[in-house]
Design an enzyme around this catalytic site. Structure first.
Site, PDB file in Angstrom:
ATOM      1  N   ILE A   1       6.520 -37.409  13.318  1.00  0.00           N
ATOM      2  CA  ILE A   1       6.771 -37.117  14.736  1.00  0.00           C
ATOM      3  C   ILE A   1       5.606 -37.494  15.640  1.00  0.00           C
ATOM      4  O   ILE A   1       5.711 -37.393  16.866  1.00  0.00           O
ATOM      5  CB  ILE A   1       7.098 -35.625  14.952  1.00  0.00           C
ATOM      6  CG1 ILE A   1       5.978 -34.731  14.404  1.00  0.00           C
ATOM      7  CG2 ILE A   1       8.434 -35.270  14.313  1.00  0.00           C
ATOM      8  CD1 ILE A   1       6.168 -33.266  14.720  1.00  0.00           C
TER       9      ILE A   1
ATOM     10  N   GLY B   1      -1.958 -40.427  15.876  1.00  0.00           N
ATOM     11  CA  GLY B   1      -3.157 -40.502  16.684  1.00  0.00           C
ATOM     12  C   GLY B   1      -4.064 -41.612  16.223  1.00  0.00           C
ATOM     13  O   GLY B   1      -3.670 -42.480  15.437  1.00  0.00           O
TER      14      GLY B   1
ATOM     15  N   PHE C   1      -6.673 -41.492  14.262  1.00  0.00           N
ATOM     16  CA  PHE C   1      -7.019 -41.442  12.844  1.00  0.00           C
ATOM     17  C   PHE C   1      -6.202 -40.412  12.088  1.00  0.00           C
ATOM     18  O   PHE C   1      -6.505 -40.081  10.952  1.00  0.00           O
ATOM     19  CB  PHE C   1      -8.516 -41.145  12.669  1.00  0.00           C
ATOM     20  CG  PHE C   1      -8.940 -39.816  13.244  1.00  0.00           C
ATOM     21  CD1 PHE C   1      -8.966 -38.682  12.461  1.00  0.00           C
ATOM     22  CD2 PHE C   1      -9.309 -39.715  14.570  1.00  0.00           C
ATOM     23  CE1 PHE C   1      -9.351 -37.460  12.988  1.00  0.00           C
ATOM     24  CE2 PHE C   1      -9.713 -38.502  15.092  1.00  0.00           C
ATOM     25  CZ  PHE C   1      -9.729 -37.369  14.310  1.00  0.00           C
ATOM     26  N   GLY C   2      -5.155 -39.901  12.716  1.00  0.00           N
ATOM     27  CA  GLY C   2      -4.325 -38.899  12.065  1.00  0.00           C
ATOM     28  C   GLY C   2      -2.861 -39.075  12.421  1.00  0.00           C
ATOM     29  O   GLY C   2      -2.516 -39.716  13.412  1.00  0.00           O
TER      30      GLY C   2
ATOM     31  N   ASP D   1     -10.058 -29.673  26.586  1.00  0.00           N
ATOM     32  CA  ASP D   1      -9.101 -30.770  26.731  1.00  0.00           C
ATOM     33  C   ASP D   1      -7.716 -30.255  27.115  1.00  0.00           C
ATOM     34  O   ASP D   1      -6.701 -30.691  26.569  1.00  0.00           O
ATOM     35  CB  ASP D   1      -9.025 -31.590  25.443  1.00  0.00           C
ATOM     36  CG  ASP D   1      -8.608 -33.030  25.694  1.00  0.00           C
ATOM     37  OD1 ASP D   1      -8.664 -33.486  26.855  1.00  0.00           O
ATOM     38  OD2 ASP D   1      -8.234 -33.723  24.735  1.00  0.00           O
TER      39      ASP D   1
END
Length: 381
Positions: free
Chosen positions: A35, A38, A40-41, A152
């Site tokens: 779903i 990113g 690195f993920g 953030d």
């Protein structure tokens, strides 16, 4: 790549039994679908095999994290999330690793993030945003009580559950401060970052703390109401009165009434014996100013008397020239005389046009500053 039967298409209905003392690991979950992705993920929906509960699982490649110097952030996020549980956060349930990846299993929120809905042109009314603000405020207060600055807060990091409630996610750049400590590193997403964060980074200020998250909440709520953020490109934002008047938010405004001051302001300042200004300004002028304005007349007279009968010391030649240029070019104006002249001559448009033309000639492209430019560039400060 795993065959489709391992992705949930054909799996055994028998509920597996795991040792209670065994650490939760990758084998405890059935992978259903991806779903998110990113830098690195990646994120996928999983189901825990024994309880059948659904979660979101974020997994991060170890090698990529090392290459991008992100391991510290991952560890910090884990340490922070392990301490937290709140109705308006995306809570961590499990974390584990294998030879390739690090895993975080968290609440599954299927309502999408607010950025997605903004991109889908969803209109959030004031009632909806008001509830979001209330729920997010409770979450930020909870984080503050645990000495955490998220750093953030933005629509991308606010997920909706199936009922429409908001949940804060992504603690990748969150930090922990204690007591009166301040954070100092540059972190966040620029359009949502508070001024003191920039000041700390650019000017070496005293640092920042929890208020930066509340600033970001304000920017986020504005964006949800208006549908966009502040726009950098001049051609893409309102740039004249017509643009403002065409805004749906101002569709019912009587602009003639505004011009005539016929609309009563909502706020009326208290005038009873108050100047509505900070009294310290006056104290500073009287006590700290080396050349206070209220002593100018006496000071100039004294200087004139001191200099009479003897030749005054010459100023720097270039400075003297600049001062004379400023003196000669300075425009003296008297509105009473201007109005009288305009009424007597009946030349309103002519006078106004001439005045505007002169002002335009002097100010175009900063030309009125040219006389001082050589002074500021050649005389050391």
């Amino acid at each position: 790549m795993r065959k489709s039967r391992n992705m949930g298409a054909n799996h055994s209905h028998k509920t597996p039994v795991f040792d209670e003392n065994e650490d939760v690991n990758f084998d405890h979950f059935q992978i259903l679908r991806a779903i998110g992705k990113g830098s690195f993920g990646k994120v996928c929906i999983v189901q825990k095999r024994d309880t059948k509960k659904m979660y979101a699982m974020k997994y991060m490649n170890k090698q990529k994290c090392i290459e991008r110097d992100e391991v510290r952030n991952v560890f910090r996020e884990l340490q922070i999330m392990q301490r937290l549980e709140h109705p308006f956060l995306v809570n961590l349930w499990y974390s584990f690793q294998d030879e390739e990846d690090m895993f975080m299993v968290v609440d599954l929120l299927l309502g999408g993030d607010l950025r997605y809905h903004l991109q889908q042109n969803v209109h959030f009314n004031e009632e909806a945003v008001k509830l979001y603000v209330c729920e997010l405020a409770l979450a930020l207060d909870y984080l503050q009580r645990y000495n955490i600055i998220h750093r953030d807060i933005k629509p991308d990091n606010i997920l909706l559950d199936e009922h429409g409630h908001v949940h804060i996610t992504d603690f990748n750049i969150a930090t922990v401060v204690k007591d009166s400590e301040k954070a100092t590193s540059m972190a966040g997403t620029k359009p949502y970052m508070a001024p003191e964060l920039f000041q700390t980074f650019l000017e070496g200020g005293p640092g920042y703390s929890y208020p930066v998250d509340w600033w970001s909440l304000g920017i986020t709520s504005y964006e949800l109401l208006r549908g966009w953020l502040l726009v950098k490109e001049p051609e893409c934002r309102p740039s004249n009165l017509k643009d403002i008047q065409n805004s749906p938010y101002l569709a019912d405004v009587n602009w003639d009434a505004v011009l005539e001051k016929n609309l009563p302001p909502a706020f009326v300042p208290n005038q009873k014996g108050r100047l509505n200004c900070d009294p310290t300004f006056e104290l500073e002028e009287m006590i700290l100013e080396s050349k206070p304005l209220h002593k100018k007349k006496k000071r100039l007279a004294k200087n004139k008397s001191k200099d009479s009968g003897k030749e005054s010391s010459p100023l720097n030649g270039h400075l003297q020239q600049c001062l004379e240029t400023v003196h000669n070019d300075f425009t003296i104006f008297n509105r009473e005389k201007f109005r009288k002249s305009r009424a007597e001559d009946g030349q309103t448009s002519k006078i106004e046009n001439e005045t505007c033309s002169q002002m335009h000639e002097k100010t175009q492209d900063g030309q009125n500053n040219n006389v001082l430019e050589p002074f500021y560039t050649s005389v050391p400060s």
